[in-house]
Every structure is written in C-alpha cells, then in structure tokens.
Scaffold this motif. Sequence first.
Motif: not given
Length: 655
Positions: A124-147
Amino acid sequence: MSGPRVSSFFIGNSSGVNFSVILSPGDEVIGKLQLANCSGSKRAGDWNLDVAPGMNNSKVTVSLTRNLELCLPNATDCCPSPLCVLETLQVLACRGSVRLAQLLIQAEIFANSSFAGNVSENATIIPNQAFRPLGSCPCNLTAGACDVRCCCDLECTPALKQLFNGSCFTGVFGGDVNPPFDQLCSSQSMEYTPEWFPFLCVQSSLDNTPFLGYFYHGSTSTPKVPAFTVPLQTSPGRIFTGYRQGDPIITEENEYFTIPQQSLAGQCVGNAPVAYLQDFDVKCLTSLESYKEGLPHHVRINTGTADFIQQNVTYRTISDRGKFITGSESLHPAEAQCQNVTFAEHYTFICKDKNIEQVNVTAFLGSLCDGEILTQRFTVEFLSLKSANGEELLENPGYQVGKPVRTANINASDPLGTLNIWQPAGRGLCASATYSPVLFGVDSYSGCFLEVGINEDCSLLRGNVTEKLNSLIQATHIGKRDNSSYSDPDDWVEIIRLDPFNSDTNVSTGNLKGFCPDIPANLNIHIMFAEVGAVQGIPQQQILAVQISYSTVLWQFQCGLGCGNSLSFLPITASVQFIKVPAQPPVRKTRYHRIYVEFDCNQNDVCLQQLFYPLTRFYTGEPYSQCLAKGLLLAFLVLLAVIMSNPLFSKLWNR
C-alpha cells in the motif's frame, strides 16, 4: 456500544443501591422505549451486570456472554448473520422502588471474522502526510462497524447518528482534516477578529493551506550533558586548604561525592553533590525496573587537605519491609523476580574545623520484587569532633536553611521537645497521618481530615480539634541558635501561645445538628528571625520570637445522596511562616528635604522634578519636542480660558 463490554461509573454512595440490567424492546410504530421498573436483576438474556463498589463511586460493567463467531453449517451457538447483536439495554440504579439513575445502551455488535483469501504482494502506497491528509475520517477506527461519535463514518446509518448527533468529534480527528485558516477571506471561525480583517485577508483555495507542507528545515544538535567532574588541579587550590560551608565534597578521583537528593521540582536527582555542613533527609520512590545503584562505598573522600579517607560502612538487613514498600501493583507469586537492593543509607560526617576526619555509613538492605514501589531514604548529618555528648557544635552556630528547628520542653522529664507538621498518607485522615519536623527557613502548609458525625457535640469537637493541633507542638521553648545548650536558659525563647477559644464563652446553636461555629481548625506558627552576624563570611541566623495562633472556621455537615449516619470530613491545617526582621529599621521617607542642589526622588515622597513630569527630560514616552509643543498648547488654552472668564472680556465682546 460496538464491543462485547462497556463500563460506566455511578457517582455517590452505593450502599443500599440495587443495580439491574433490562432488555428494552422499543415500540416499532412510534419508536418509544418501554418504561423500566426496579424489579430487574443483574442478568438479562445474554447480558451480565457487574458492579465494583469504590469509596465515592462504583464501576458498572455490562458484558455480553454469547459467542460472536459466524455460524458454520449445522452450528447453533454462533451468529447467523454479520450483524450479530442489535439490542437496547437499560441499566438502573434503585434504592428500594426509587430510581436514582438510568443508563441507556444501544448495542450494535458485528460477528468476528477472519481473512481467508490470498494475501496480495502489492504494498500500500501511503502518501506524504506533509502535503496530503492520510485519511478523510481519522475517527473511523473500526472496519465494517459504526464508530460512536464519528459523524464522518460512512458505516453509521442515519438512525445511529441520531443517538450522538450532538456529540460528534470535532477538529481533525472528527473529519475536518483541512479546515479553513484564520487568514482566509471566507473564514468566519476567528473568535477575536482583528481590525484589519477582511481588508488584508488571503484569497486562496483550501488546497494551499498552512496546515500542510514543510514549515521548517533546521539542523539539530545533540546536547552535551555535563558530568559532575572537577577539572584536575595542577597546584593546590582552595579545596586543599579545607572546606567551607556549602562547598561540594570531592572524591579521590577528583569528582563530586554524590547522593540522591530532591530537586526544586520535587523529583529525586540521582547524582546530586553533597555540600559541606548541609544536612538533609530525603525520600525517593523507585521500582525494580528503574532502580539504580548509587556511588560505590569503596570510593575514598578528600578530607580537605589533599588526604583521603575510606568510608566506614556497616550493612544491616531490613526486617520490616512494610515501612519502605509503599505500594504494590499486584500480589507476587513465588516465581516473581526479586533483587537485593539498598532501602536506606545514613551518612555521618565527623568534622574538625574545615576538614573531614571520618565518614560513617549505615546501609540497610532488603529484597525488592517486581511490581513493588520502594521508598528509599537517604540522610546526611555533619557532627563536630569537639562534641563530647553527641550535640552538634559546628563552625557556624546559627541556623542553616533546611535544618530542623531546635526545641525544648521544660514541663517534661525529657527536655527534648518537638515542633512538627503533618505528613498525610493514604486517605489523608488525621488518624493515619505521620509527622515531619519544621525546617528552618522553609515555609510550609499541611493538613489532614478529621471524621465528624452529624450528631457531634460542638464543645467536644472544639476540644478534639485543639488536642489534634496541640499534638504538633510538644515544646515550650525554641532554640535561638542551632547549637543552643539545654543548660543555658539564655539560648532559648519562650513560645507565645494565643488561646484558640474561650471555653467560658457560651455559643448556642439551638437545636441545629451538623452546625458548629468557632472551630479552631487552622494552626498558624510565625517564627521571626534575623541575621546577627557572620562566621567566616557566612551569615549567622538566629530566631528572635515564636508565636502560635489559631484561626476559627464555621463547620457544617456536608451530605451526599442522603445524610443518614454517614460521616463528614473536617479539614484541619497547620502553616509555618518565617519572617525575617531587618537588623536596622528602614529609613523613613520624609515628605521633602533637599540634598545639596538636587532632589532625591527615590528617598522622598514629594519630588519637585516630577511636578511637571511630562515636560521634563525624565519623561521618555514621546519625543521632547512633541511634549514641549503640547505643553505650550495646553498653557495657551488655559490662558485663553482665564481671559474669557474675566468680566471685562464680556463687556468688550458686547461692544
């Protein structure tokens, strides 16, 4: 909740409170939950309720007992669908039939799943966080479930979002990964808008944001930690002509002789130099993981005349570990790792004039195991070789800051008195509090809690509090100097006591319970001292007077959820204040006097130079030319007002 266990806290006294969990099916038409009563139990369906009572709160834990694995063919104890549990629970806290508290839990739990496919070799290619946010929803911590509280989570249905719509996470963690900055023209988020906004704002897209990008490229340098090492001396210096008070003690390796001591921040410093003629008694907390051995006992010490002496060390074994082990994380099994460590070290330096004649060390050893917290104690005491009966007769007879105040009790068979303050431990109760001596020059404030019932008699309460406070002062006189002799009455000053309460005064509270005025809950110790001279350039400080007074408070019983026969806590305190008296009274300022042809504005209340201060050269707030112009303009306006107020001016004006 999205997991099989959730915990909360019930605040208050839980004695007599019944906790129960109830499954609450809702009305499918209007979506309203059924009212629950206090007749439930601690088990409902697949749910268990556990309560861990505490002092002022209770931990309430609701846990799921069923299996969360997906069903295989012909299996029963499993989850038939990925959404395994979708239920609504109510946790009630009741006293009898009265409901004290209620907790609503919406349980949406998915079945446990394991990956059974092929693992891809593509990284998986992780973008440079200095120029692009890593994720649009950082509080989404659980896959397949509502946080919970994550409103940007796409897996949260609108019905679930209604449960926490008003408590969503804010900021970057809540999904605002690229917020508009304050300098943006379209930004309205500033609490205090500057005067220049929006005339000097920035018009830019959100892609060009100061929250991203590199702001600083700087080189870092590794700090150099200075060691406690003294440069080698090519010729005999002051250290070889004897020590003076405050000089660090030197070892044979030309390094500082160090013992753990407390810093100004309250933490223990392991390699702290020992100063000549400065006693101390410190306690340091450590565990087996962080334990470090101190300076070896075979190190020889410089006597002050370029000679070296060996430490006389005596080793003893601790029999009662309870005085040093202040806490334990858990019970230790037989196979727990233990180590023989130093519990305490007592150093006694025998001095003569400016030299050290002998060093006696008593080391107490014991076993320390994993998980235990050890309170190490280190003491240093300097004694004079001239002393025949064990009293300290040092070169400076005055008090030193940090040394205990010398006391005497002429009303007891033992002339040694005590002047202490509290050192609370545990819950801070007076019954379990220990004492620590009053140290010269160290203002201190301590206290403890006294348990008082609602039916407490006010007279008995005043007597009990006074007795607790008087237990701190088992002395009638205070030594003027640190080497005051018990056989010389002129070396002592009598303690001035102000009575806390006149027992003959009739203070009536009627039929009120839990209400007592004039409780002497505060002990005030005022010690006045002065510098009366110097010994070898070191100030000699002497105590002049000691006064003890009491401050009264109004005590009122504090109820929790219900008074009943519970106890309330009355805080009683003791404060020590050292007041330095100047050797000579300060020169009183005169209203006005003339020194030669100048006026001393620092010594006088009135200074004629400051009468027209803005017009003088002493005023530097504005250029002198502007001050002079404004002054002339003001003088012209005053002169014009005087002329116009003259009756002759009005007659001339009318003509």
